[in-house]
Write an enzyme that holds these catalytic residues in place. Structure first.
Site, PDB file in Angstrom:
ATOM      1  N   ASP A  30       0.853  -1.184   0.000  1.00 35.22           N
ATOM      2  CA  ASP A  30       0.000   0.000   0.000  1.00 35.22           C
ATOM      3  C   ASP A  30       0.896   1.244   0.000  1.00 35.22           C
ATOM      4  O   ASP A  30       1.902   1.310   0.709  1.00 35.22           O
ATOM      5  CB  ASP A  30      -0.918  -0.002   1.229  1.00 35.22           C
ATOM      6  CG  ASP A  30      -2.051   1.005   1.092  1.00 35.22           C
ATOM      7  OD1 ASP A  30      -3.212   0.572   1.002  1.00 35.22           O
ATOM      8  OD2 ASP A  30      -1.765   2.223   1.069  1.00 35.22           O
ATOM      9  N   ILE A  31       0.499   2.219  -0.783  1.00 34.02           N
ATOM     10  CA  ILE A  31       1.303   3.432  -0.941  1.00 34.02           C
ATOM     11  C   ILE A  31       1.292   4.276   0.339  1.00 34.02           C
ATOM     12  O   ILE A  31       2.192   5.107   0.552  1.00 34.02           O
ATOM     13  CB  ILE A  31       0.745   4.235  -2.154  1.00 34.02           C
ATOM     14  CG1 ILE A  31       1.799   5.081  -2.816  1.00 34.02           C
ATOM     15  CG2 ILE A  31      -0.490   5.022  -1.791  1.00 34.02           C
ATOM     16  CD1 ILE A  31       1.335   5.660  -4.143  1.00 34.02           C
ATOM     17  N   GLN A  91     -14.214   3.190   1.425  1.00 31.35           N
ATOM     18  CA  GLN A  91     -13.639   2.691   0.162  1.00 31.35           C
ATOM     19  C   GLN A  91     -13.352   3.862  -0.778  1.00 31.35           C
ATOM     20  O   GLN A  91     -14.233   4.689  -1.036  1.00 31.35           O
ATOM     21  CB  GLN A  91     -14.606   1.704  -0.518  1.00 31.35           C
ATOM     22  CG  GLN A  91     -14.001   1.075  -1.769  1.00 31.35           C
ATOM     23  CD  GLN A  91     -14.941   0.069  -2.457  1.00 31.35           C
ATOM     24  OE1 GLN A  91     -16.124  -0.042  -2.115  1.00 31.35           O
ATOM     25  NE2 GLN A  91     -14.401  -0.647  -3.424  1.00 31.35           N
ATOM     26  N   HIS A  97     -10.271  -5.043  -3.254  1.00 33.40           N
ATOM     27  CA  HIS A  97      -8.933  -5.283  -2.718  1.00 33.40           C
ATOM     28  C   HIS A  97      -9.047  -5.671  -1.252  1.00 33.40           C
ATOM     29  O   HIS A  97      -9.986  -5.271  -0.548  1.00 33.40           O
ATOM     30  CB  HIS A  97      -8.031  -4.047  -2.881  1.00 33.40           C
ATOM     31  CG  HIS A  97      -8.629  -2.790  -2.355  1.00 33.40           C
ATOM     32  ND1 HIS A  97      -9.560  -2.061  -3.072  1.00 33.40           N
ATOM     33  CD2 HIS A  97      -8.461  -2.130  -1.186  1.00 33.40           C
ATOM     34  CE1 HIS A  97      -9.925  -1.004  -2.356  1.00 33.40           C
ATOM     35  NE2 HIS A  97      -9.265  -1.024  -1.206  1.00 33.40           N
ATOM     36  N   HIS A  99      -6.877  -5.543   2.284  1.00 35.91           N
ATOM     37  CA  HIS A  99      -5.718  -5.003   2.990  1.00 35.91           C
ATOM     38  C   HIS A  99      -5.181  -6.116   3.881  1.00 35.91           C
ATOM     39  O   HIS A  99      -5.907  -6.599   4.765  1.00 35.91           O
ATOM     40  CB  HIS A  99      -6.125  -3.834   3.886  1.00 35.91           C
ATOM     41  CG  HIS A  99      -6.708  -2.662   3.161  1.00 35.91           C
ATOM     42  ND1 HIS A  99      -5.999  -1.508   2.913  1.00 35.91           N
ATOM     43  CD2 HIS A  99      -7.936  -2.452   2.625  1.00 35.91           C
ATOM     44  CE1 HIS A  99      -6.775  -0.638   2.275  1.00 35.91           C
ATOM     45  NE2 HIS A  99      -7.958  -1.195   2.087  1.00 35.91           N
TER      46      HIS A  99
END
Ligand code: AMP
Length: 110
Positions: A30-31, A91, A97, A99
């Site tokens: 994750d960024i 979201q 996706h 996490h």
């Protein structure tokens, strides 16, 4: 799907370090990490969210998780898996996706 940032990652149009990939899923960091380890797992096929799934893609997830958690070194220590659907869940990317959160800073919210 056009204009979907995660589809672009799947298509390698946005360069991203892929941690694991198979026929069904890819995983990448994750960024904006919220834990020591914060990895996103996405199906290669576009579904908007968990309730949009067609077919048996979720049946393919445990095998991917096993391999990924081994690679991340958290197979035994554990991890938390979260998916958000819709506004109240926060979201922001409308490509399903999960996490995967791991490390010793997960707290006890859930
Ligand atoms: P969600 O609130 O469940 O939709 O979370 C979307 C997540 O995607 C957030 O945690 C973002 O930090 C993450 N994200 C957005 N764009 C990227 C990207 N290009 N690469 C990695 N993670 C991203």
């Amino acid at each position: 799907m056009k204009d979907c940032i995660f589809c672009k990652i799947v298509e390698k149009e946005i360069p991203t370090e892929i941690l694991l990939e198979n026929e069904f899923f890819i995983a990448f960091n994750d960024i904006n990490p919220k834990a020591q380890i914060h990895v996103l797992i996405i199906p290669k096929k576009h579904f908007q969210d968990i309730s949009d799934i067609e077919g048996n893609i979720l049946g393919e997830l445990p095998e991917f998780l096993k391999e990924l958690s081994r690679k991340l070194g958290v197979e035994d220590s554990g991890y938390r898996l979260i998916t958000n659907k819709g506004k109240d869940a926060g979201q922001i990317i409308f490509h399903l996706h999960f996490h995967l959160l791991a490390g010793n800073d997960l707290g006890d919210l859930i």
